[in-house]
Design a protein around this motif. Structure first.
Motif, mmCIF file in Angstrom:
data_model
loop_
_atom_site.group_PDB
_atom_site.id
_atom_site.type_symbol
_atom_site.label_atom_id
_atom_site.label_comp_id
_atom_site.label_asym_id
_atom_site.label_seq_id
_atom_site.Cartn_x
_atom_site.Cartn_y
_atom_site.Cartn_z
ATOM 1 N N ALA A 174 -5.692 -5.529 0.497
ATOM 2 C CA ALA A 174 -4.564 -5.197 0.097
ATOM 3 C C ALA A 174 -3.944 -4.291 1.046
ATOM 4 C CB ALA A 174 -5.024 -4.281 -1.216
ATOM 5 N N TYR A 175 -2.615 -3.999 0.835
ATOM 6 C CA TYR A 175 -1.872 -3.230 1.478
ATOM 7 C C TYR A 175 -1.558 -2.064 0.976
ATOM 8 C CZ TYR A 175 2.391 -1.102 3.813
ATOM 9 O OH TYR A 175 2.993 -0.309 4.389
ATOM 10 N N VAL A 176 -2.104 -0.746 1.387
ATOM 11 C CA VAL A 176 -1.738 0.424 0.860
ATOM 12 C C VAL A 176 -1.108 1.561 1.767
ATOM 13 C CG1 VAL A 176 -2.706 2.406 -0.369
ATOM 14 C CG2 VAL A 176 -3.630 -0.052 -0.902
ATOM 15 N N MET A 177 -0.104 2.010 1.700
ATOM 16 C CA MET A 177 0.628 2.931 2.598
ATOM 17 C C MET A 177 -0.482 3.937 2.911
ATOM 18 S SD MET A 177 3.240 3.790 4.281
ATOM 19 C CE MET A 177 4.382 2.876 3.634
ATOM 20 N N GLY A 178 -0.489 4.157 4.137
ATOM 21 C CA GLY A 178 -1.273 5.231 4.854
ATOM 22 C C GLY A 178 -3.091 5.015 4.863
ATOM 23 N N ALA A 179 -3.319 3.803 4.351
ATOM 24 C CA ALA A 179 -4.709 3.249 4.164
ATOM 25 C C ALA A 179 -5.097 2.597 5.861
ATOM 26 C CB ALA A 179 -5.022 2.181 3.230
#
Length: 279
Positions: free
Chosen positions: A179-184
């Protein structure tokens, strides 16, 4: 001096004229009553009719009573008007509060609907773009196969990744599908710069966290002279808004957006602005 002067007088004091008149009146009344009783058997008694006179109010007292009644009536009317005004004011406050609450709820619903519509539009646009690029990639591969019977792409001259570059490329490809998660920064999800930084960590190379800073690392290289492990960036160098890793064969691996997640795509899917080489 008289020889009887020392003897106190026994003469009764004179009665006042008013007292005498009262007594005379009483005596006269008694005698009249007795006379009427004596002749009662001979003369029929006429019925006595008495006329009662109602007391007459003093004019000043009547005016005061009238004024008091008028004042009481005015006070009652004033109290009634004040009560009505208070009730109307309370109703107005209650109605205004209800209207404000309703307007706020409607505004929130509208904002939520607009946000949902925007997200849906972004997902559809990303899916359509991916579909078009996949279609172009398929046509390009078919054309190349038809012309030369080879499955090689436009970057056939790419060198094979070895050493540190191989470790970086291998790690990046292993994250595809996450998954793409902002800040991950991993391990189950990444954003674009988080993925590049984690990949380079496999080669014991520490990179800055932000994409803008990563685009300033190493040496700038031409997009026509890429090698596996190069960092691709979108936007101007030093102000890049997106980064990915070139894995060879005209492809890159990047954490694109929440809709696609981490993917491996052809450069034609989204042509980068430039590239830097750190190895």
């Amino acid at each position: 001096m008289s020889h009887t002067a020392h003897i106190p007088s026994h003469r009764k004091p004179r009665r006042s004229a008013s007292k005498l008149a009262v007594r005379a009146g009483v005596a006269g009344g008694v005698l009249s009553t007795l006379a009427m009783a004596g002749t009662a058997s001979a003369t029929p008694v006429e019925p006595v009719t008495e006329t009662l006179e109602m007391p007459v109010l003093n004019m000043d007292l009547g005016s005061e009573v009238s004024s008091a009644v008028t004042t009481a009536a005015d006070n009652s009317r004033a109290a009634a008007v004040e009560g009505e005004l208070n009730a109307q004011e309370e109703n107005a406050r209650t109605g205004a509060a209800a209207e404000a609450k309703k307007a706020k709820e409607e505004a929130q619903k509208k904002a939520d609907a607009e946000k949902k519509a925007k997200e849906e539009a972004e997902r559809k646009a990303a899916a359509e773009r991916a579909s078009r690029n996949d279609g172009r990639s398929s046509l390009s591969s078919k054309s190349t196969s038809d012309e030369g019977g080879s499955t090689s792409d436009d970057s056939a001259n790419d060198s094979v990744a070895t050493g540190s570059a191989a470790a970086i490329v291998s790690f990046a490809r292993a994250q595809v599908g996450k998954a793409y998660v902002m800040g991950a920064t991993g391990p189950s999800a990444y954003d674009c710069s988080g993925l590049v930084r984690a990949a380079y960590k496999q080669a014991n190379i520490s990179l800055p966290r932000m994409s803008q800073d990563q685009s300033l690392q190493g040496t700038k290289v031409s997009l026509s002279n890429l090698q596996p492990g190069d960092i691709l960036y979108w936007g101007s160098r030093g102000s890049a808004y997106h980064v990915a890793i070139y894995v060879g064969g005209g492809k890159f691996v990047g954490a694109q957006n929440p809709s696609t997640g981490i993917v491996e795509r052809s450069l034609s899917y989204d042509m980068p602005t430039g590239a830097v080489r750190i190895l």
